[in-house]
Design a protein around this motif. Structure first.
Motif, short mmCIF file in Angstrom:
data_model
loop_
_atom_site.label_atom_id
_atom_site.label_comp_id
_atom_site.label_asym_id
_atom_site.label_seq_id
_atom_site.Cartn_x
_atom_site.Cartn_y
_atom_site.Cartn_z
N VAL A 1 -5.13 1.85 -10.61
CA VAL A 1 -5.27 0.37 -10.14
C VAL A 1 -5.00 -0.21 -11.69
O VAL A 1 -4.99 0.03 -12.57
CB VAL A 1 -6.64 -0.12 -9.68
CG1 VAL A 1 -7.14 0.60 -8.47
CG2 VAL A 1 -7.79 0.15 -10.85
N THR A 2 -4.62 -1.51 -11.32
CA THR A 2 -4.31 -2.39 -12.57
C THR A 2 -5.38 -2.76 -13.21
O THR A 2 -6.46 -2.86 -12.67
CB THR A 2 -3.59 -3.70 -12.10
OG1 THR A 2 -4.49 -4.44 -11.28
CG2 THR A 2 -2.49 -3.48 -11.11
N PRO A 3 -5.37 -3.11 -14.45
CA PRO A 3 -6.49 -3.56 -15.06
C PRO A 3 -7.51 -4.40 -14.63
O PRO A 3 -8.76 -4.50 -14.74
CB PRO A 3 -5.94 -3.97 -16.59
CG PRO A 3 -4.78 -3.37 -16.78
CD PRO A 3 -4.14 -3.04 -15.44
N LEU B 1 1.95 -3.15 -18.88
CA LEU B 1 1.40 -2.47 -19.96
C LEU B 1 2.44 -1.88 -20.79
O LEU B 1 3.07 -1.04 -20.27
CB LEU B 1 0.21 -1.44 -19.49
CG LEU B 1 -0.99 -2.20 -18.75
CD1 LEU B 1 -1.99 -1.03 -18.41
CD2 LEU B 1 -1.62 -3.14 -19.59
N PRO B 2 2.57 -2.29 -22.13
CA PRO B 2 3.39 -1.68 -23.10
C PRO B 2 3.03 -0.23 -23.16
O PRO B 2 2.21 0.31 -22.99
CB PRO B 2 3.45 -2.43 -24.22
CG PRO B 2 1.96 -3.08 -24.39
CD PRO B 2 1.60 -3.26 -22.82
N ALA B 3 4.22 0.46 -23.51
CA ALA B 3 3.83 2.12 -23.62
C ALA B 3 3.33 2.37 -24.96
O ALA B 3 3.78 3.00 -25.74
CB ALA B 3 5.21 2.69 -23.46
N GLY C 1 -0.80 2.65 -22.04
CA GLY C 1 0.03 2.26 -20.78
C GLY C 1 1.43 2.96 -20.87
O GLY C 1 1.81 3.68 -22.02
N ASP C 2 2.28 2.76 -20.01
CA ASP C 2 3.87 3.50 -20.11
C ASP C 2 4.63 2.37 -19.30
O ASP C 2 5.67 2.84 -18.70
CB ASP C 2 3.66 4.85 -19.56
CG ASP C 2 3.18 4.79 -17.95
OD1 ASP C 2 2.87 3.64 -17.56
OD2 ASP C 2 3.19 5.82 -17.14
N VAL D 1 0.33 -0.08 -13.91
CA VAL D 1 -1.19 0.62 -13.72
C VAL D 1 -0.96 1.68 -15.26
O VAL D 1 0.02 2.06 -15.69
CB VAL D 1 -0.67 1.43 -12.58
CG1 VAL D 1 -2.08 2.48 -12.59
CG2 VAL D 1 -0.91 0.86 -11.31
N PRO D 2 -2.27 1.69 -15.83
CA PRO D 2 -2.11 2.34 -17.11
C PRO D 2 -2.05 3.79 -16.57
O PRO D 2 -2.24 4.48 -15.61
CB PRO D 2 -3.79 2.10 -17.51
CG PRO D 2 -4.37 1.64 -16.55
CD PRO D 2 -3.53 0.66 -15.50
#
Lengths: 553, 206, 103, 415
Positions: free
Chosen positions: D92-94, D343-345, D365-366, D370-371
């Motif tokens: 799930v998203t943050p 989310l940044p990688a 993150g990627d 979603v993490p």
């Protein structure tokens, strides 16, 4: 074997058919028992043989049971009406019940006195019904008039067995009342101490019928046996715990004349019954096939065996001072107001009184000595696997024991059934006209004072329970062996020396008596003040913080 | 299942009842109430003793012993020896029996080991005990016991007992106290661990 | 039969004695044997009290019974201590196994 | 019939022990049956304390090897409340994960929200407006008080004192009322979220909070009178379950457990996150006997000190809250958060000081919403790990004292 199915769970437990059956059964049984009692009593009364003495108890018992059956039938038939009356007139019924019990309790005493008077006029064997009638009407020629029925009712009372049966019935009734009231009161006290209200719903006025409702609920609960439990012993255990608790009350004097049996060894009889009750707990723990129960039982046995020693030593002090084991004699010796109470007689009886109270806490498993059922350690100790009626029996036993030891403390050390008012103040009224004597009687002695004192110490037990944390097992043993035991030794030795060296009227005795009386009085006054202050400021002390809700929140 | 009522036999209730019936205890004349009480209590006493003999579970044996001890205490009450009855309850039921149950629990880890006697032993014991019982009863019934003195000491027994303990029986009394001391030390010595550790006394003490 | 006399108590005590003997001889659990011994002691004490009540001995029987009770308590305490020791050494409570005369 | 039933009971007892031992061969390894050179050969028992037990505070199961009342060994068994929180976090998203964090340490849900939000914001490099930051600190500290109140009350209950529990819950009710006014929930708030708070403080909230603080502060003295310095309570807890500072650090204890052992370590002060560097407060630590009002029996690192540190922390939280109320600025309560957060990688790890210790979040993150990985450090889990070390050769009653003073929340242990 019947399998229990989902329909069974949904089906109402008592159907109309059950109700009708129970109604019919109760009516028939009640009428039959009453008829049997009346008929048998009549026959026995006419025959008037001494050999029937044994039957008299049966007559009385049958009569009482029959009446109870009819009452039960009435309640079943008019359940709605009874319920409505109970709910609307809760408080009057409650107060009326209290007054009624007090008044009713006097009647047997008066009757016994009358019967004994008549009996004294007819030395020899049993008094016949005709002789009773003659004594009642004052007419030597008995005419089987209306007084004959009264004479017939009085006739059984001349036999000791009848009185014993009545006493046992009275004891059972009193113990039930004490236990039910005690449980309700404990919950109310706990509620107040915790800024709650406690039970408020059942019965209307402050939830006074809560214990009754709980009892009914417990009776209906499923009877659970744990796999691998020793069923026979599991069943036996509650009775082994309960019946000694009942027996405690047999020797307990509610006043000089108000004792079921004025045993010559009353004091150690109570001591023995306290000790026997432990076996029930031990048995419950063993039979439950549960390790927590077992641990609870071991703790109880350990604690009880250890605390019997300081308890016994503390008992020795009043025995030694007054030279008797008879509880009524011990009470009589403290009749002169609260400066004559044994606790204030000398420093050593004072110590003994304190030790006695602490040791009884331990023997009743009350906090801070409630290790056998410590729920944060042993789940519920020996009670873990019990439910329903058996569990209720254990609780009845516990509360009965609590009241009994509280009352015993007042008998031994705090003036038994005598009021704290010095006897000399009211001496003039003791021989005055009837109303003066009545006022004197209420103010100075009697079961009312006894019950009040009992409930005072009961309250102290509750107070401690809801204030203090629980002691650890090794600390319990330490307190017993290293604190209480030496204290009682000192008390015993000191008391011996005191009795030997100090004359009763010497200045030292008087001074010590005054000081101890002052200490005791101040303690009680301080406790009363704290309770009163807490009660009067019950709203302020809790705090006025109230987060008012947001509009629409 | 149906055996439940047996265990509900109100032994302690009887105890109460005959405590009630006891201390009036006037004449040994025919008193049907008393006779009934005696037979009831005797039945309980002997029944529990038989239970002791029959039971295989040691805890049940101990509980049957409770019945016997209580019954004997009741018999003392019936014989107006109230003090003895109460002492019997305190020392036996409240003390000895608990020690015995403790002992059972301390030594009860014998899973799977059935401690049953061999049939021969049972038979022999039955024969011997039965013969002894028959012989004893026969002798007892044939003996002409001296007639009971009227009354008997009902009231003031405690004071009289205390008096005789500290006068006529002073030496045995003191010997008993010495014996108790010796027993206390001996039991503590026997039951102590070989190396007393400096723990904080956690174990249940006897 | 309605008059309870000395004989009643003596017969009762005899029955108790025989039960106690039976328990002592048949049980192999040492604690069971102790229980049998308690039964026998109770039978004896009952006799003493009965003689005190119905005989001409006065209170002597009761005093003797007091001593019996005291001795029985002492005996039980020592016996349990011995059994615990026994159990520690032999890991059983079977009295038949204690025939080694060696700790 | 009778013999059969009894043998059934015995079989049952034996079977239970066998079952307990299955899969735990290590348990009996250390058993030396005759301790201390042939001591009393009493029955060593294995007892399950929990998962349904009044003093294990949830579904913790402690397997005790006891000899009479003496606990020789205590093995915690966990996992009865495992709900795959971390796995959910990877699906799930943050923002959607915030309600899950509520359910970790459900007694201090705000702090969990706070920590996870901070971690995600750090990953995103997001700035939170001032008012939002103050709201977060207010909520965290208020929730810390509520959490410590539960701990205090339940600890009293463990020690057999019933009354403090009700008092503690009475005060906690007021805090929950405040929370309810703020976000409508009383236990799982989901109030603090990525970028700030979900809504602004309601009208009149600061006044009500001030009113509560005025009411609450004197109550702490009342608790001390009632329980902290009660002689029996002190005797039960002081010197029991002593954890040395070295042990505490070695086992990774944090929070009141660590500070109770005398280590002055509090993330709010030592590695200040958010705006904690703006407030004045002290770090309470365990006291040796007789120092600073501690009873004579107390030892640094014992149960009493762990308990008392919480009481002192409530005072410090009140201090922080008062300062917050003074400094509370107006303005936005939340940063502008885009509807879809990419989310940044990168990966980021951030710890905050929770009610029971340091709550840590690792978020990887990627480039998606979603993490890729979410890992949570639950302080209760680490704190609980020392239980088997401390609960050795203590009495059964001490188990309640020690476990209660470690104060675990099973939702956080099992996640």
């Amino acid at each position: 074997m019947n399998k229990f199915s989902a329909e069974d769970a949904l089906r109402p437990r008592f159907t109309a058919a059950h109700k009708a059956l129970a109604l019919r059964g109760f009516v028939i049984a009640g009428v039959a028992l009453l008829a049997a009692a009346v008929g048998f009593g009549f026959v026995a009364g006419v025959a008037q043989g001494v050999g029937y003495a044994a039957a008299v108890g049966g007559v009385v018992l049958a009569g009482l049971t029959g009446a109870c059956c009819l009452l039960a039938a009435f309640v079943i038939r008019f359940a709605a009406l009874v319920g409505r009356v109970l709910l609307t007139l809760a408080l009057p019924i409650f107060l009326g019940g209290v007054v009624g019990i007090v008044v009713l309790a006097w009647i047997p005493a008066l009757l016994y006195e009358r019967v004994d008077g008549i009996k004294a006029d007819h030395p020899g064997a049993a008094v016949s019904v005709a002789q009773f009638e003659a004594a009642l009407t004052g007419n030597a020629a008995a005419a089987r008039g209306p007084a004959y029925l009264a004479a017939l009712a009085l006739w059984p009372l001349q036999f000791q067995l009848t009185r014993d049966v009545l006493a046992v019935v009275g004891v059972v009734g009193f113990v039930s009342l004490v236990a039910m009231f005690g449980i309700w009161w404990e919950r109310k006290v706990a509620g107040r101490m915790q800024s709650r209200l406690g039970p408020m719903r059942v019965g209307g006025w402050h939830g006074w019928a809560q214990s009754l409702a709980d009892g009914l609920k417990l009776l209906q609960k499923e009877d659970i046996f744990i796999a691998g439990a020793d069923r026979a012993l599991f069943r036996l255990a509650p009775y082994v715990a309960f019946i000694p608790a009942m027996c405690l009350f047999i020797a307990l004097p509610f006043s000089a004349a108000w004792v079921a049996r004025d045993l010559e060894v009353g004091l150690i009889f109570i001591f023995a019954m306290l000790g026997v009750g432990v076996l029930g707990v031990l048995l419950a723990g063993w039979a439950s096939n549960n390790k927590w129960s077992m641990l609870g039982a071991m703790r109880e046995a350990c604690q009880m065996i250890s605390y019997e020693i300081p308890l016994g030593f503390a008992l020795l002090v009043p025995i030694m001072t007054l030279g008797t084991l008879r509880l009524t004699a011990i009470g009589e010796a403290q009749s002169g107001g609260f400066h004559t109470w044994l606790a204030f007689a000398n420093p050593f009886t004072f110590i003994a009184a304190i030790v006695f109270f602490v040791a009884t806490l331990a023997s009743c498993k009350r906090a801070p000595f409630d290790l056998p059922e410590a729920e944060s350690e042993l789940v519920a100790g020996y009670l873990t696997e019990y439910s329903g009626f058996r569990w209720a029996l254990f609780f009845f036993a516990e509360y009965a024991e609590m009241f009994a030891v509280a009352a015993l403390a007042s008998v031994l050390f705090f003036g038994a059934w005598y009021s704290p008012l010095p006897a000399s103040w009211g001496a003039a009224w003791a021989d005055g006209p009837l109303w003066q004597r009545a006022v004197h009687g209420v103010l100075y002695s009697g079961p009312i004072w006894f019950v009040l004192k009992g409930f005072f110490f009961f309250f102290v037990q509750l107070w401690l329970r809801w204030t203090l944390p629980r002691i650890r097992l090794d600390q319990v043993m330490y307190a017993c062996v290293q604190v209480l035991l030496p204290l009682t030794m000192v008390a015993l030795l000191g008391n011996t020396l005191w009795l030997w060296l100090v004359r009763p009227g010497a200045w030292l005795a008087v001074a010590v008596n005054l000081i101890l009386t002052a200490i005791g009085g101040l303690t009680v006054v301080a406790m009363a003040a704290i309770v009163l202050y807490g009660y009067l400021n019950r709203r302020r002390l809790v705090g006025t913080m109230a987060v008012d809700p947001l509009p629409g929140g | 299942m149906t055996r439940g009522w047996l265990y509900r036999l109100p032994l302690p209730a009887l105890l109460a009842a005959s405590a009630l019936a006891a201390d009036g205890a006037a004449a040994p004349a025919a008193d049907p109430g008393k006779a009934v009480a005696f037979y009831l209590v005797a039945a309980v006493t002997v029944g529990s003793a038989l239970g002791c003999a029959i039971a295989t579970n040691i805890v049940r044996m101990a509980m049957c012993l409770l019945g016997t001890l209580g019954g004997v205490a009741l018999l003392y009450f019936l014989m107006s020896a109230t003090f003895l009855g109460v002492i019997q309850l305190i020392v036996y039921a409240g003390g000895t029996l608990i020690v015995i149950v403790f002992g059972v629990m301390l030594t009860s880890r014998a899973y799977g080991v059935k401690l049953r006697p061999r049939p021969v032993e049972v038979l022999a014991a039955l024969v011997v005990c039965g013969a002894l019982l028959v012989g004893l009863v026969a002798v007892l019934l044939r003996t002409d016991w001296p007639a009971a003195p009227a009354g008997g000491a009902a009231e003031g027994t405690v004071a009289a007992l205390g008096g005789s303990l500290l006068s006529v029986y002073l030496v045995p009394f003191e010997l008993a106290s010495v014996l108790l001391l010796a027993v206390m030390i001996g039991a503590a010595y026997l039951a102590q661990p070989a190396l007393p550790t400096a723990g904080d006394g956690a174990g249940p003490e006897e | 039969m309605l008059t309870i006399g000395l004989t009643h108590y003596l017969v009762l005590a005899a029955a108790l004695l025989c039960c106690g003997l039976y328990v002592m001889t048949t049980k192999r659990n040492a604690v069971g044997i102790l229980i049998g011994a308690e039964l026998v002691l109770n039978a004896a004490a009952l006799n003493l009290v009965a003689f005190a009540r119905y005989g001409a001995g006065g209170l002597d029987g009761q005093v003797a019974t007091l001593f019996v009770i005291v001795l029985a308590a002492a005996e039980a305490a020592i016996a349990i201590a011995i059994f615990v020791n026994y159990y520690r050494v032999l890991a059983t409570i079977d009295a038949d196994r204690g025939d080694t005369l060696k700790g | 019939m009778r013999g059969k039933r009894v043998s059934g009971a015995e079989r049952n007892r034996q079977g239970m022990e066998d079952k307990l031992l299955q899969g735990r061969p290590d348990v009996l390894v250390e058993v030396d049956r005759d301790r201390a050179g042939g001591g009393l050969r009493t029955e060593e028992m294995l007892v399950n304390m929990g998962p349904q037990h009044p003093s294990t505070h949830g579904v913790l199961r402690l397997m005790l090897r006891i000899d009479g009342e003496l606990v020789l060994e205590c093995t915690p068994h966990i996992g009865y409340l495992h709900r795959c929180a971390e796995k959910i976090g990877e699906n799930v998203t943050p923002v959607q994960f915030i309600p899950i964090t509520d359910r970790l340490d459900y007694l201090a849900a705000m702090i969990n929200n706070h920590g996870y939000s901070l971690a995600v914001e750090k990953l995103l490099g997001m700035e939170v407006p001032e008012r939002g930051r103050y709201i977060r600190v207010i909520m965290s500290e208020l929730n810390r008080i509520a959490s410590h109140l539960v701990s205090f009350g339940a600890y009293g209950l463990d020690m057999g004192a019933f009354t403090p529990f009700v008092y503690a819950f009475r005060e906690r009710e007021y805090i929950l009322d405040l929370f309810e006014q703020v976000c409508g929930a009383r236990l799982t708030y989901s109030y603090l979220s990525i970028g700030g708070a979900t809504q602004d403080l309601p009208e009149g909230f600061p006044e009500r909070l001030a009113q509560f603080l005025d009411y609450f502060e004197p109550k702490i003295a009342e608790y001390n009178n009632l329980l902290s310095f009660n002689q029996i309570f002190v005797k039960r807890t002081a010197g029991v379950g002593v954890i040395s500072a070295a042990d505490a650090i070695a086992w990774g204890l944090t929070g009141p457990c660590l500070r109770g052992s005398g280590v002055k370590w509090d993330l709010r002060k030592c590695v200040p996150y958010d705006i904690y560097d703006r407030f004045e407060f002290d770090i309470p630590v365990g006291l040796p006997g007789g120092v600073g009002g501690a009873p004579r029996e107390a030892v640094v690192g014992d149960s009493w000190n762990r308990y008392y540190v919480r009481i002192l922390e409530m005072q410090q939280s009140v201090r922080i809250l008062r300062q917050c109320l003074q400094q509370l600025p107006s303005g936005d309560f939340r940063a502008k958060v885009p509807r879809v957060l990419k989310l940044p990688a990168k990966e980021t790890y951030l710890e905050v000081e929770g009610g029971r210790g340091q709550v840590g979040y690792l978020v990887v993150g990627d480039g998606k919403a979603v993490p890729r990985r979410v890992k949570i450090r639950g302080p209760s889990f680490c704190n609980l790990s020392i239980a088997s070390h401390v609960c050795r050769n203590v009495l059964i009653a001490d188990i309640a004292a020690i476990i209660g003073s470690i104060d675990v929340v099973m939702g956080e242990v099992d996640r």
